[in-house]
Design a protein around this motif. Structure first.
Motif, PDB file in Angstrom:
ATOM      1  N   VAL A  73       0.868  -1.176   0.000  1.00  0.00           N
ATOM      2  CA  VAL A  73       0.000   0.000   0.000  1.00  0.00           C
ATOM      3  C   VAL A  73       0.904   1.225   0.000  1.00  0.00           C
ATOM      4  O   VAL A  73       1.866   1.281   0.759  1.00  0.00           O
ATOM      5  CB  VAL A  73      -0.877   0.032   1.270  1.00  0.00           C
ATOM      6  N   ASN A  74       0.609   2.179  -0.850  1.00  0.00           N
ATOM      7  CA  ASN A  74       1.413   3.394  -0.897  1.00  0.00           C
ATOM      8  C   ASN A  74       0.806   4.467   0.007  1.00  0.00           C
ATOM      9  O   ASN A  74      -0.226   5.043  -0.308  1.00  0.00           O
ATOM     10  CB  ASN A  74       1.500   3.899  -2.347  1.00  0.00           C
ATOM     11  N   LEU A  75       1.442   4.710   1.147  1.00  0.00           N
ATOM     12  CA  LEU A  75       0.984   5.750   2.067  1.00  0.00           C
ATOM     13  C   LEU A  75       1.845   6.991   1.874  1.00  0.00           C
ATOM     14  O   LEU A  75       3.064   6.940   2.053  1.00  0.00           O
ATOM     15  CB  LEU A  75       1.103   5.271   3.508  1.00  0.00           C
ATOM     16  N   GLU A  76       1.226   8.099   1.516  1.00  0.00           N
ATOM     17  CA  GLU A  76       1.994   9.339   1.341  1.00  0.00           C
ATOM     18  C   GLU A  76       2.289  10.010   2.676  1.00  0.00           C
ATOM     19  O   GLU A  76       1.523   9.882   3.632  1.00  0.00           O
ATOM     20  CB  GLU A  76       1.191  10.322   0.476  1.00  0.00           C
ATOM     21  N   ARG A  77       3.371  10.760   2.716  1.00  0.00           N
ATOM     22  CA  ARG A  77       3.657  11.606   3.879  1.00  0.00           C
ATOM     23  C   ARG A  77       2.716  12.811   3.903  1.00  0.00           C
ATOM     24  O   ARG A  77       2.177  13.209   2.880  1.00  0.00           O
ATOM     25  CB  ARG A  77       5.118  12.081   3.841  1.00  0.00           C
TER      26      ARG A  77
END
Lengths: 129, 129, 129, 129
Positions: free
Chosen positions: D85-89
């Motif tokens: 899963v790509n979690l952004e800052r």
């Protein structure tokens, strides 16, 4: 002011999932964690730690006695002397605390790497009977 | 929006195992702890602290009144004036808070030694009846 | 993996005793608190805050809607715009959060006065039905 | 010392409302969050995360296996590699953790923007069966 007896306050087992001894940081105020245990009973608590790791078997500590109506803020950076377990810095671990009487547990970290100190703290997870 | 009455919210007894008044640090923003108590009742709460130590007998405080529908963020570095108990800095202790009505308790520390401030905070441990 | 439905997770009422908007500190990263609310339901949550003070009557907020399966990290330094309540900085207060469906609440503070940032956070106190 | 079995300690579902990956800050000690999970069972835990956002649909992660009697401090700044899963800052979110056996969950943030590090941590909210 009400009738709950001290001996019935707390739990026999507590869990702290996020434990980690940070690098020593400031030598005058070395980074550490402390497991803070309150024994409200009229007799001593005999307490044992189990430490869980990411990639090896759990380690059980020696037993620690906490006097009646006393607290203990047990410094985990002194675990070899206090618990007969060698806990390395910079290794993630978790903690289970077990007692023969009910206790209340809070766990805190001080990190002085950068070097201004940072804290974190939480009441442990109490295991219901 | 639902029917739980305010007087039934919280607990009569709360415990905070990790208490510690850090060295004073920055005099303009002195290190301290605060026990934050909310009284949701329609009448005052009469609250008493017991402080537990590592190597001496517990100390009971004077009673503190918290008004109906009021909060109190009680500064423990002012315990002599507010609670008639002398709490020294740099000494580990634990806290039991008892009230004659249900309250909700959170305990927080500010440390300004290094001198950038660090916080820690946790909801206290509520004692179930 | 098990059968607890999302709509049964959480509580209708949550309490946070230690709330405080610190001085603004670093203007690029202003000190603030955020009440973080997760709505796991398949319908919106209608949420209302009550703010309790040390020396004056409680204040009720406007209602806030949180969408189905959404979170809201509500910045209390923007309470006038978001909640129609004016919360001053440097004043101790406490919070009660009420919802028409079950929610989960965590409350956190960022302080940038010194000016390195400090955090504190805790899961709120959930009120059992 | 008492008879609660390890397999009965913890909960199948845990919730953390306040999740946020701060800007990277100090590259040698990058800001991050870690979800710390202890599996006290005699068999592996199969764990799945759901991430909830303010303005878009939830995301489910790949499953993660945590060995018997092991802990995992899962770094969310590595969510692409670890959870697919790509979690952004700099985006507020919340977390639900589900497991096929009981686990115990604590969630912590390290922020190194200013650049002295700040921590926050809390035991997750355990969902009762």
């Amino acid at each position: 002011m009400n009738k709950i007896e001290n001996k019935n306050i707390g739990a026999y087992i507590w869990v702290v999932p996020d434990a980690y001894l940070p690098p020593i940081g400031d030598e005058k105020l070395p980074g550490h964690e402390a497991t803070c245990i309150l024994n409200l009973n009229d007799k001593p608590a005999n307490v044992e730690f189990t430490f869980y790791f990411e990639d090896r078997e759990p380690l059980k500590s020696a037993k620690v006695k906490i006097g009646a109506q006393r607290t203990l803020h047990l410094r985990l950076d002194q675990s070899e002397a206090l618990l007969n377990v060698n806990l390395e810095r910079s290794i993630p671990f978790s903690i289970k605390v077990e007692s023969d009487v009910k206790i209340i547990v809070q766990h805190s970290r001080m990190d002085t790497r950068q070097p201004n100190l940072a804290y974190m703290s939480t009441i442990g997870y109490p295991v219901k009977e």
